[in-house]
Design a protein around this motif. Structure first.
Motif, PDB file in Angstrom:
ATOM      1  N   UNK A 128       0.894  -1.085  -0.081  1.00 27.01           N
ATOM      2  CA  UNK A 128      -0.231  -0.269   0.062  1.00 27.01           C
ATOM      3  C   UNK A 128       0.454   0.879  -0.070  1.00 27.01           C
ATOM      4  N   UNK A 129       0.892   2.806  -0.587  1.00 24.35           N
ATOM      5  CA  UNK A 129       1.335   3.881  -0.658  1.00 24.35           C
ATOM      6  C   UNK A 129       0.056   4.294  -0.241  1.00 24.35           C
ATOM      7  N   UNK A 130       0.652   5.792   0.652  1.00 26.22           N
ATOM      8  CA  UNK A 130      -0.128   6.630   0.440  1.00 26.22           C
ATOM      9  C   UNK A 130       0.926   7.760   0.074  1.00 26.22           C
ATOM     10  N   UNK A 131       0.136   9.136  -0.391  1.00 24.36           N
ATOM     11  CA  UNK A 131       0.249  10.199  -1.056  1.00 24.36           C
ATOM     12  C   UNK A 131      -0.600  10.844  -0.034  1.00 24.36           C
ATOM     13  N   UNK A 132       0.234  11.931   0.790  1.00 29.34           N
ATOM     14  CA  UNK A 132      -0.241  13.177   1.142  1.00 29.34           C
ATOM     15  C   UNK A 132       0.068  14.583   1.001  1.00 29.34           C
ATOM     16  N   UNK A 133      -0.587  15.855   1.012  1.00 31.82           N
ATOM     17  CA  UNK A 133      -0.520  17.561   1.346  1.00 31.82           C
ATOM     18  C   UNK A 133      -0.299  16.872  -0.582  1.00 31.82           C
ATOM     19  N   UNK A 134      -1.385  16.653  -1.310  1.00 33.01           N
ATOM     20  CA  UNK A 134      -1.674  17.638  -1.895  1.00 33.01           C
ATOM     21  C   UNK A 134      -1.516  16.284  -3.274  1.00 33.01           C
ATOM     22  N   UNK A 135      -2.012  15.924  -4.160  1.00 29.75           N
ATOM     23  CA  UNK A 135      -2.572  14.895  -4.750  1.00 29.75           C
ATOM     24  C   UNK A 135      -3.236  15.201  -6.289  1.00 29.75           C
ATOM     25  N   UNK A 136      -2.389  14.893  -7.170  1.00 30.57           N
ATOM     26  CA  UNK A 136      -2.968  15.334  -9.134  1.00 30.57           C
ATOM     27  C   UNK A 136      -2.926  14.265  -9.782  1.00 30.57           C
ATOM     28  N   UNK A 137      -4.282  13.793  -9.852  1.00 30.02           N
ATOM     29  CA  UNK A 137      -3.711  12.530 -11.085  1.00 30.02           C
ATOM     30  C   UNK A 137      -4.380  13.063 -12.486  1.00 30.02           C
ATOM     31  N   UNK A 138      -3.666  12.175 -12.718  1.00 29.10           N
ATOM     32  CA  UNK A 138      -3.900  12.812 -14.455  1.00 29.10           C
ATOM     33  C   UNK A 138      -3.982  12.025 -15.523  1.00 29.10           C
ATOM     34  N   UNK A 139      -5.889  11.404 -15.599  1.00 31.53           N
ATOM     35  CA  UNK A 139      -5.155  10.268 -16.646  1.00 31.53           C
ATOM     36  C   UNK A 139      -5.804  10.530 -18.205  1.00 31.53           C
ATOM     37  N   UNK A 140      -6.133   9.785 -19.253  1.00 35.64           N
ATOM     38  CA  UNK A 140      -6.817   9.977 -20.722  1.00 35.64           C
ATOM     39  C   UNK A 140      -7.609  11.326 -20.769  1.00 35.64           C
ATOM     40  N   UNK A 141      -8.989  11.397 -19.844  1.00 34.95           N
ATOM     41  CA  UNK A 141      -9.915  12.209 -19.726  1.00 34.95           C
ATOM     42  C   UNK A 141     -10.527  13.193 -18.473  1.00 34.95           C
ATOM     43  N   UNK A 142      -9.288  12.158 -17.925  1.00 38.37           N
ATOM     44  CA  UNK A 142     -10.150  12.657 -15.737  1.00 38.37           C
ATOM     45  C   UNK A 142      -9.096  13.422 -15.309  1.00 38.37           C
ATOM     46  N   UNK A 143      -8.602  14.056 -14.263  1.00 37.17           N
ATOM     47  CA  UNK A 143      -8.661  15.115 -13.672  1.00 37.17           C
ATOM     48  C   UNK A 143      -9.011  15.006 -12.583  1.00 37.17           C
ATOM     49  N   UNK A 144      -8.176  14.606 -11.177  1.00 33.65           N
ATOM     50  CA  UNK A 144      -8.316  13.970 -10.356  1.00 33.65           C
ATOM     51  C   UNK A 144      -7.396  15.162  -9.146  1.00 33.65           C
ATOM     52  N   UNK A 145      -7.735  16.297  -8.201  1.00 26.82           N
ATOM     53  CA  UNK A 145      -6.907  16.713  -6.483  1.00 26.82           C
ATOM     54  C   UNK A 145      -7.619  16.309  -5.503  1.00 26.82           C
ATOM     55  N   UNK A 146      -7.032  16.094  -5.339  1.00 32.79           N
ATOM     56  CA  UNK A 146      -7.210  16.008  -3.809  1.00 32.79           C
ATOM     57  C   UNK A 146      -6.214  15.967  -2.367  1.00 32.79           C
ATOM     58  N   UNK A 147      -6.374  16.659  -1.191  1.00 32.12           N
ATOM     59  CA  UNK A 147      -5.264  16.024  -0.394  1.00 32.12           C
ATOM     60  C   UNK A 147      -3.929  15.163  -0.076  1.00 32.12           C
ATOM     61  N   UNK A 148      -5.033  14.193  -0.242  1.00 32.37           N
ATOM     62  CA  UNK A 148      -4.487  12.694   0.070  1.00 32.37           C
ATOM     63  C   UNK A 148      -4.906  11.370  -0.923  1.00 32.37           C
ATOM     64  N   UNK A 149      -4.188  10.683  -1.079  1.00 24.33           N
ATOM     65  CA  UNK A 149      -4.441   9.253  -1.463  1.00 24.33           C
ATOM     66  C   UNK A 149      -4.404   8.163  -1.239  1.00 24.33           C
ATOM     67  N   UNK A 150      -5.169   6.791  -0.633  1.00 23.22           N
ATOM     68  CA  UNK A 150      -4.884   5.932  -0.721  1.00 23.22           C
ATOM     69  C   UNK A 150      -4.326   4.346  -1.660  1.00 23.22           C
ATOM     70  N   UNK A 151      -3.187   4.281  -1.548  1.00 22.96           N
ATOM     71  CA  UNK A 151      -3.013   2.628  -3.175  1.00 22.96           C
ATOM     72  C   UNK A 151      -3.049   1.590  -2.050  1.00 22.96           C
ATOM     73  N   UNK A 152      -3.746   1.067  -3.229  1.00 22.21           N
ATOM     74  CA  UNK A 152      -3.917  -0.201  -2.894  1.00 22.21           C
ATOM     75  C   UNK A 152      -3.635  -1.577  -3.994  1.00 22.21           C
TER      76      UNK A 152
END
Length: 170
Positions: A128-152
């Motif tokens: 598992x991975x945890x990203x903190x303090x601002x996360x930006x995800x950019x896919x082909x047709x989607x952009x997601x921002x959040x304070x935190x992301x938890x990856x499993x």
């Protein structure tokens, strides 16, 4: 004239002796500094591997911990391909890696980045991975921002937490 030749000979041998002395390096006991660090390890639960690289690694053998400068991690299994990069990392052998500041990477071609104070912690034990303090995800047709992301990896999910914003292009 004879005295001048003797004086020059003595001066030559004195300066030559200083060139052969080794420079004193202060390295604590059980510490190791490695330039162009490159470590690859096969994963036991799959056919995958991970690879950690850095310009400089300062390794403390007593606790199995390394401080890495300009580091990258590559992670590959049958269904996951990921790479992440940061200026500073902490690597605990076979346990976890922590990337600090302006983390940039990708998982299966989807770009993921953090802000200047971003932190990404990945645990090899539970995948598992945890990203903190601002996360930006950019896919082909989607952009997601959040304070935190938890990856499993085992659940093949990314959970976005706090101040989540999704922009989708149709």
């Amino acid at each position: 004239m004879f005295l001048l030749i003797i004086l020059l000979s003595v001066a030559y041998y004195l300066t030559r002796g200083n060139k052969n002395k080794l420079e004193k390096v202060d390295i604590a006991k059980n510490n190791l500094v490695i330039k162009n660090f490159d470590l690859s390890k096969n994963l036991t639960d799959s056919q995958g591997f991970y690879r950690v690289t850095a310009d400089i690694a300062k390794f403390d053998k007593n606790i199995g911990k390394s401080k890495l400068d300009n580091c990258s991690i590559e992670y590959k299994t049958d269904n996951t391909s990921a790479t992440f990069h940061a200026a500073i990392c902490t690597y605990l052998v076979d346990k976890k890696i922590i990337l600090n500041g302006n983390v940039k990477g990708q998982i299966n071609g989807v770009k993921i980045s953090s802000g200047e104070n971003g932190i990404f912690r990945y645990s090899f034990d539970n995948a598992t991975g945890v990203m903190d303090n601002g996360v930006k995800v950019q896919g082909e047709n989607v952009h997601i921002t959040s304070e935190k992301a938890v990856m499993s990896r085992s659940h093949r999910t990314i959970e976005f937490i706090s101040n989540v914003e999704v922009n989708y292009a149709y």
